[in-house]
Design an enzyme around this catalytic site. Structure first.
Site, short mmCIF file in Angstrom:
data_model
loop_
_atom_site.label_atom_id
_atom_site.label_comp_id
_atom_site.label_asym_id
_atom_site.label_seq_id
_atom_site.Cartn_x
_atom_site.Cartn_y
_atom_site.Cartn_z
N SER A 173 0.83 -1.20 0.00
CA SER A 173 0.00 0.00 0.00
C SER A 173 0.87 1.26 0.00
CB SER A 173 -0.89 0.03 1.25
OG SER A 173 -1.70 -1.11 1.32
N1 SAH Z 1 -0.75 -4.85 4.12
C1 SAH Z 1 -0.06 -5.11 2.88
C2 SAH Z 1 -0.92 -4.78 1.70
C3 SAH Z 1 -0.89 -5.88 0.70
S1 SAH Z 1 -2.13 -5.86 -0.56
C4 SAH Z 1 1.29 -4.43 2.84
O1 SAH Z 1 1.60 -3.65 3.75
O2 SAH Z 1 2.09 -4.69 1.94
C5 SAH Z 1 -3.35 -6.93 0.14
C6 SAH Z 1 -2.95 -8.35 0.38
O3 SAH Z 1 -4.12 -9.05 0.84
C7 SAH Z 1 -2.46 -9.13 -0.83
O4 SAH Z 1 -1.19 -9.63 -0.56
C8 SAH Z 1 -3.48 -10.27 -0.98
O5 SAH Z 1 -2.90 -11.51 -1.42
C9 SAH Z 1 -4.01 -10.39 0.43
N2 SAH Z 1 -5.31 -11.04 0.57
C10 SAH Z 1 -6.41 -10.93 -0.22
N3 SAH Z 1 -7.41 -11.71 0.25
C11 SAH Z 1 -6.93 -12.33 1.37
C12 SAH Z 1 -7.46 -13.28 2.30
N4 SAH Z 1 -8.70 -13.78 2.18
N5 SAH Z 1 -6.68 -13.69 3.33
C13 SAH Z 1 -5.41 -13.23 3.46
N6 SAH Z 1 -4.84 -12.36 2.61
C14 SAH Z 1 -5.59 -11.90 1.58
#
Ligand code: SAH
Length: 225
Positions: free
Chosen positions: A72
């Site tokens: 993000s």
């Molecule tokens: N907090 C992260 C943002 C990553 S983007 C950071 O600081 O980098 C969001 C993430 O959510 C992705 O990696 C995606 O694979 C994950 N995601 C989506 N659905 C999910 C689920 N049901 N359980 C766990 N992770 C999930």
């Protein structure tokens, strides 16, 4: 080897200088919570990106990570973290570990963090960096975050860092009474940052904030093949 292109653990004066500038830019955009700004100033964001993106690590931008996902934008991380109101020892569940950066920000604030990722590769990479940073208060799990982590519930705070079209009902149950959940809620194009307060066993209130755009919350999990 999946980890070959991970950044080295160096955090130079140059990185620190760029990071300070990034924090001031985020302050200028309206984030005033000093504890959040301090955490952003502490955590070396470049370690959570591929080496090729190192030069852009301290621009206020979302960046690609593996599996078509994103780390993000720092402003978004600051925004969600400020809404979450964490203190030392607050027990937080994060859905969507991704790079691990948001989990490390919460960890730097002294929260007890449980973070779940559905892509095994991302989970392993994030875990490796968090372990190298020595953040014993951040625990990484591989699985479907919509199910939460019932064995560790209740949580004082739940943070979803991917776009939800509905509030996952199992997560509502795992929120402590008096606890807060922060999530981007909407359709796939745009989501409204939403904060839910659990007022009692059965009562939840909602507050709406600004609009954002996240990658989607998906069910199931994906092993490395
Ligand atoms: N907090 C992260 C943002 C990553 S983007 C950071 O600081 O980098 C969001 C993430 O959510 C992705 O990696 C995606 O694979 C994950 N995601 C989506 N659905 C999910 C689920 N049901 N359980 C766990 N992770 C999930």
């Amino acid at each position: 080897m999946p980890f070959d292109n991970l950044n080295t653990m160096e955090d130079t004066f140059r990185h620190k200088g760029l990071r300070k500038r990034m924090v001031e830019a985020i302050r200028d955009k309206g984030i005033s919570d000093e504890a959040v700004l301090e955490a952003l100033n502490t955590v070396p964001r470049h370690l959570f990106l591929e080496k090729a993106f190192e030069d852009k690590a301290y621009e206020d931008q979302a960046m690609p990570i593996d599996e078509g996902q994103t780390i993000s934008q720092p402003y978004t991380v600051a925004y969600q973290t400020a809404l979450l109101k964490v203190q030392k020892r607050t027990k937080v569940l994060e859905i969507g570990t991704g790079s691990g950066y948001q989990a490390a920000i919460l960890g730097a604030m002294g929260a007890r963090v449980y973070t779940i990722e559905r892509h095994e590769l991302l989970h392993l990479k994030a875990k490796k960096i968090i372990d190298q940073l020595g953040m014993l208060n951040v625990r990484c799990y591989f699985g479907d975050g919509t199910k939460g982590l019932g064995e560790f519930a209740p949580f004082d705070r739940i943070l979803i860092t991917c776009a939800a079209t509905d509030v996952p009902s199992l997560l509502l149950k795992q929120l402590a009474i008096g606890g807060l959940m922060v999530l981007p809620l909407g359709d796939l194009n745009v989501q409204t940052m939403t904060r839910i307060t659990r007022k009692s066993e059965t009562d939840y209130s909602h507050e709406k904030f600004e609009e954002f755009r996240f990658v989607p919350l998906l069910g199931g999990k994906k092993e490395i093949n």
